[in-house]
Design a protein around this motif. Structure first.
Motif, PDB file in Angstrom:
ATOM      1  N   ARG A 143       1.051   2.600  -3.740  1.00  0.00           N
ATOM      2  CA  ARG A 143      -0.076   3.527  -3.612  1.00  0.00           C
ATOM      3  C   ARG A 143      -1.398   2.847  -3.998  1.00  0.00           C
ATOM      4  NH1 ARG A 143       4.311   6.409  -5.124  1.00  0.00           N
ATOM      5  NH2 ARG A 143       4.812   8.234  -3.892  1.00  0.00           N
ATOM      6  N   ARG A 179       0.829  -1.200   0.000  1.00  0.00           N
ATOM      7  CA  ARG A 179       0.000   0.000   0.000  1.00  0.00           C
ATOM      8  C   ARG A 179       0.866   1.253   0.000  1.00  0.00           C
ATOM      9  NH1 ARG A 179      -1.321   3.618   3.432  1.00  0.00           N
ATOM     10  NH2 ARG A 179      -3.216   4.802   3.199  1.00  0.00           N
ATOM     11  N   GLY A 233      -5.034   0.894  -2.572  1.00  0.00           N
ATOM     12  CA  GLY A 233      -5.960   1.027  -1.457  1.00  0.00           C
ATOM     13  C   GLY A 233      -5.701  -0.057  -0.424  1.00  0.00           C
ATOM     14  N   TYR A 234      -6.312   0.097   0.739  1.00  0.00           N
ATOM     15  CA  TYR A 234      -6.131  -0.885   1.810  1.00  0.00           C
ATOM     16  C   TYR A 234      -6.571  -2.275   1.362  1.00  0.00           C
ATOM     17  CZ  TYR A 234      -5.375   2.902   5.150  1.00  0.00           C
ATOM     18  OH  TYR A 234      -4.873   3.979   5.811  1.00  0.00           O
ATOM     19  N   GLN A 235      -7.777  -2.356   0.863  1.00  0.00           N
ATOM     20  CA  GLN A 235      -8.345  -3.646   0.482  1.00  0.00           C
ATOM     21  C   GLN A 235      -7.551  -4.277  -0.663  1.00  0.00           C
ATOM     22  OE1 GLN A 235     -12.471  -3.471  -0.521  1.00  0.00           O
ATOM     23  NE2 GLN A 235     -12.670  -5.678  -0.757  1.00  0.00           N
ATOM     24  N   THR A 236      -7.190  -3.511  -1.649  1.00  0.00           N
ATOM     25  CA  THR A 236      -6.455  -4.029  -2.799  1.00  0.00           C
ATOM     26  C   THR A 236      -5.080  -4.543  -2.392  1.00  0.00           C
ATOM     27  OG1 THR A 236      -7.589  -2.421  -4.199  1.00  0.00           O
ATOM     28  CG2 THR A 236      -5.649  -3.475  -5.117  1.00  0.00           C
TER      29      THR A 236
END
Length: 191
Positions: A41, A37, A43-46
């Motif tokens: 850069r 993350r 997202g949290y979930q990704t």
């Protein structure tokens, strides 16, 4: 299938090793997700999904490799492996004095093999999902001397997406290996 027949088919299950592997996976996924993350850069979930997919793939491949190579080992080494996996201790035999060096060599080999597998898996995953970024044109146009000068100054914005991905996987893998080594040490001294 009755429980008794299931036990005869399965044999002996190393439940402690399975549980500890699950804990190590959770720690690695959390740490590597945070590193992905931060560097990529995402997202949290990704980032957690990528870290989970890559770690599960690397762990599965690692266990398949281990189970394929273990029968090829010498008998004293097989006893050591079985004793450690099933009983969480090493068996006293002629290999006991060489065990530390063997573990160190296997640990270093596992680190680099896991890094390579995770890096390739992340690239394949991003390619399958259509999220592989094209190389930055600005960084391709810079001369080698300019790239080294920027690197010495500590600027990271010139890194290509490929080198960012490599750096993120390397740092995440190193962080998770250190955390797992600490967990192994704590388990040895606490339990």
């Amino acid at each position: 299938m009755p429980f008794r027949e299931l036990l005869e088919v399965v044999g002996v299950l190393p439940l402690r090793a399975i549980a500890f592997q699950c804990v190590c996976l959770l720690v690695a996924i959390a740490l590597e997700g945070a590193v992905l993350r931060q560097h990529l850069r995402l997202g949290y979930q990704t980032s957690v999904q990528y870290a989970a997919t890559v770690n599960l793939f690397a762990t599965s491949l690692g266990w398949l490799t281990f189970l394929g190579l273990e029968p090829l080992a010498a008998a004293p080494l097989q006893r050591q492996i079985i004793s450690y996996v099933l009983f969480d201790q090493f068996y006293a035999n002629s290999m006991a004095s060489q065990l530390i060096w063997m573990l160190l060599a296997v640990g270093i080999l596992c680190f680099f093999a896991t890094f390579f597998v995770k890096l390739q898996a992340l690239e394949w995953l991003m390619r399958m999902l259509g999220r592989l970024q094209p190389a930055d044109r600005q960084s391709q146009q810079l001369s080698r001397r300019e790239l080294y000068q920027r690197a010495r100054q500590g600027r990271r914005h010139f890194l290509t997406p490929s080198s960012r991905r490599t750096l993120a996987v390397l740092q995440g893998n190193a962080l998770s290996f250190v955390a797992i080594l600490l967990l192994l040490s704590l388990r040895r001294f606490v339990l």
